[in-house]
Design a protein around this motif. Structure first.
Motif, PDB file in Angstrom:
ATOM      1  N   LEU A 119      53.067  43.624  28.672  1.00 36.78           N
ATOM      2  CA  LEU A 119      53.432  43.278  27.249  1.00 36.78           C
ATOM      3  C   LEU A 119      52.914  44.801  25.991  1.00 36.78           C
ATOM      4  CD1 LEU A 119      53.093  39.551  26.402  1.00 36.78           C
ATOM      5  CD2 LEU A 119      54.852  40.692  26.741  1.00 36.78           C
ATOM      6  N   ARG A 140      53.719  45.878  22.781  1.00 39.97           N
ATOM      7  CA  ARG A 140      54.249  44.621  21.760  1.00 39.97           C
ATOM      8  C   ARG A 140      52.343  44.231  21.818  1.00 39.97           C
ATOM      9  NH1 ARG A 140      58.902  41.802  25.373  1.00 39.97           N
ATOM     10  NH2 ARG A 140      58.118  39.787  24.386  1.00 39.97           N
ATOM     11  N   LYS A 161      50.745  42.532  19.579  1.00 43.41           N
ATOM     12  CA  LYS A 161      49.795  41.724  19.421  1.00 43.41           C
ATOM     13  C   LYS A 161      49.936  40.825  19.787  1.00 43.41           C
ATOM     14  CE  LYS A 161      48.231  43.098  15.121  1.00 43.41           C
ATOM     15  NZ  LYS A 161      46.817  42.820  15.099  1.00 43.41           N
ATOM     16  N   GLU A 162      50.992  40.557  20.101  1.00 45.87           N
ATOM     17  CA  GLU A 162      51.541  39.742  21.290  1.00 45.87           C
ATOM     18  C   GLU A 162      50.331  39.138  22.922  1.00 45.87           C
ATOM     19  OE1 GLU A 162      55.331  39.178  23.098  1.00 45.87           O
ATOM     20  OE2 GLU A 162      56.046  40.615  21.251  1.00 45.87           O
TER      21      GLU A 162
END
Length: 234
Positions: free
Chosen positions: A205, A210, A212-213
């Motif tokens: 991620l 990504r 925050k994920e």
């Protein structure tokens, strides 16, 4: 209020959790099925020679297509794991593998059986390629090598297990060889549990921006006493 410990290096600072244990169990069981299917044809081939009247050349061709499927799957799913994610690719390959095993058991003729062996080879190679990297990315640094070694060792238990089962089932004759592949298809349950239990690799991620994920997954697995900050890993 208790201060939360900041995690800055994925799971390296996190102790082993229940989510980690679920991951280890799923991967280890998948490896058991993978090793079992790698070797089951060695026991079933003599039965199929008699059942379908196959020649040694035909048996060799079936086995060659299985190996070709593994070769092609290595390239395809290695690329997919980078493009689609570790979890998604692992579940796709596991589904192909177990579905292929089921269809092997249902094959009405040698032509369909051969195609399904190729399909099974594709799926097996995906599990073989993606599962180790996924596990290494998800485990904490402490004991990572040991845990991976244990899971791999458990996977190799699939070899004596399939030999034992074939020794019981195949002497029954007739179409009982299909039961061996039906048992292999029981691994489809792994896909169901994997879809519910497994999380995407935070490292993948982060690699795709990504953040925050990734932080949310790390915090979920680590527990309430931790807060993730992976911004520096970009």
């Amino acid at each position: 209020m208790t201060e939360r410990k900041v995690i800055s290096n994925f799971f390296d600072e996190v102790p082993l959790t229940k989510t980690h244990l679920k991951l280890i169990v799923i991967i280890a069981i998948a490896m058991v099925f993978e090793q079992a299917d790698n070797y089951n044809f060695s026991f079933i081939a003599p039965v199929l020679r008699e059942y379908w009247g196959l020649s040694i050349q035909q048996i060799g061709f079936i086995n060659s297509l299985f190996a070709l499927g593994m070769l092609i799957g290595t390239f395809i799913f290695g690329l997919c794991s980078d493009l689609l994610g570790r979890k998604k690719t692992l579940l796709i390959t596991a589904f192909i593998f177990f579905a292929g095993s089921l269809l092997n058991g249902l094959a009405p003729n040698v032509e369909i059986f051969t195609v399904m062996r190729f399909l099974t080879g594709l799926g097996i190679s995906g599990v073989l390629i993606v599962a180790p990297s996924y596990m290494m990315e998800m485990l904490p640094s402490k004991g990572r090598g040991r845990i991976f070694g244990i899971a791999t060792t458990v996977g190799f238990l699939g070899i004596p297990a399939i030999a034992f089962l074939c020794n019981i089932i195949l002497p029954l004759g007739g179409e009982h060889w299909r039961l061996v592949y039906a048992l292999g298809a029981a691994g489809l349950l792994i896909v169901l549990f994997g879809a519910a239990w497994l999380k995407e690799s935070p490292r993948w991620l982060v690699l795709h921006g990504r953040i925050k994920e990734a932080e949310a997954i790390v915090e979920e697995i680590a527990g309430p006493g931790y807060q993730a900050d992976l911004s520096h890993t970009v």
